[in-house]
Scaffold this active site. Structure first.
Site, PDB file in Angstrom:
ATOM      1  N   SER A 149       5.791  33.345   4.647  1.00 47.87           N
ATOM      2  CA  SER A 149       6.850  33.877   3.798  1.00 47.87           C
ATOM      3  C   SER A 149       7.840  34.616   4.679  1.00 47.87           C
ATOM      4  CB  SER A 149       6.269  34.851   2.765  1.00 47.87           C
ATOM      5  OG  SER A 149       7.278  35.625   2.142  1.00 47.87           O
ATOM      6  N   TYR A 162       1.399  42.128  -0.850  1.00 47.96           N
ATOM      7  CA  TYR A 162       1.781  40.766  -0.471  1.00 47.96           C
ATOM      8  C   TYR A 162       2.187  40.699   1.002  1.00 47.96           C
ATOM      9  CZ  TYR A 162       4.219  36.246  -0.696  1.00 47.96           C
ATOM     10  OH  TYR A 162       4.636  34.947  -0.487  1.00 47.96           O
TER      11      TYR A 162
END
Length: 274
Positions: free
Chosen positions: A132, A146
């Site tokens: 990501s 996250y």
């Protein structure tokens, strides 16, 4: 005929990627834990649905045996399984939240790559890991759970890539920005849940919400990621890292020294922290 094992393959980005590979002539073992969405994606030609829980070694072992009943080698293992939530690092059951996210986003990837490694080696294939933009950008408040998992994916991926150089196996990392998928919806749901439950940050979150909403509205069409995934899977000499539609705003923040960035946050939140 090329064969791929694709985790998270019935989700938004994973589903788009699996279908694109199938359209390009690959046979894709579309692995996911969601039986309903697996049944749906299984109607796509050249996609073989495969029930797989990346948190369970037993489930992974069964999946390996299932795949081996069809083929004895793989051209690619593609890891897109993952979850997202927002949260405070000092409120709620953060330890349980982190444990679950690490188990899926990091350990799941490690388990799958280890289990299918011999088939990848036999096929002279490659491993593609989805990280990501959060995996390399500066950590932001309330996205810590996250971000921690994606930082871990980055280190795991780079270590694996260098280890497998001598085996002739390419390891490729993809770092997507924001896309219009269920993960995108999960970010908003996680924010709302945090806002409703927080004792300390309600006013701070209220102040930050317009910025998050602005970024979410800029979510991109998955078609951009699909193009990159095909390059990573099919090019003879792919890049070791592909960044896809990363946030310009977050990219600008990357150039701000940490001590200055902390000061900016302190000024922004000074009068609203309770």
């Amino acid at each position: 005929m090329k064969y791929a094992l694709f985790t998270g393959a019935s989700g938004g980005l994973g589903g788009a990627g699996a279908k694109a590979l199938a359209s390009a002539g690959w046979t894709v073992f579309a692995a996911d834990i969601n039986e309903a969405t697996l049944e749906e994606i299984g109607t796509t030609p050249r996609i073989i649905p495969l029930l797989l829980d990346v948190t369970s070694q037993k489930s992974i072992d069964i999946a390996v045996e299932t795949v081996k009943r069809t083929i004895d080698k793989l051209d690619a293992v593609i890891n897109f399984a993952g979850i997202h939530t927002m949260g405070s690092m000092v409120e709620g059951d953060i330890a349980a939240t982190m444990a679950k996210m690490l188990d899926i986003n990091v350990m799941g990837m490690i388990r799958v790559n280890r289990a299918f490694f011999e088939m990848v080696k036999a096929g002279g294939g490659r491993i593609i890991n989805c990280s990501s933009e959060c995996g390399y950008m500066k950590a932001q408040p309330f996205n810590g759970p996250y971000t921690v998992t994606k930082y871990a994916v980055e280190v795991y991926n780079d270590s694996l890539r260098r280890e497998l150089l001598c085996q002739g196996i390419k390891v490729i990392k993809i770092q997507p920005g924001s896309f219009k998928t269920n993960l995108h919806n999960a970010a908003q749901a996680g924010f709302d849940k945090l806002y409703d439950s927080t004792r300390y940050y309600k006013n701070a979150l209220k102040k930050m919400q317009p910025l998050m909403t602005r970024e979410l509205k800029k979510a991109n069409d998955p078609v951009h990621l699909v193009r990159v995934l095909l390059k990573a899977a099919e090019r003879k000499n792919p890049k070791i890292n592909y960044r896809v539609k990363n946030s310009r705003l977050m990219g600008m923040i990357e150039f701000i020294p940490d001590i200055l960035l902390d000061s900016i946050y302190k000024v922004l939140l000074r009068n609203i922290i309770i």
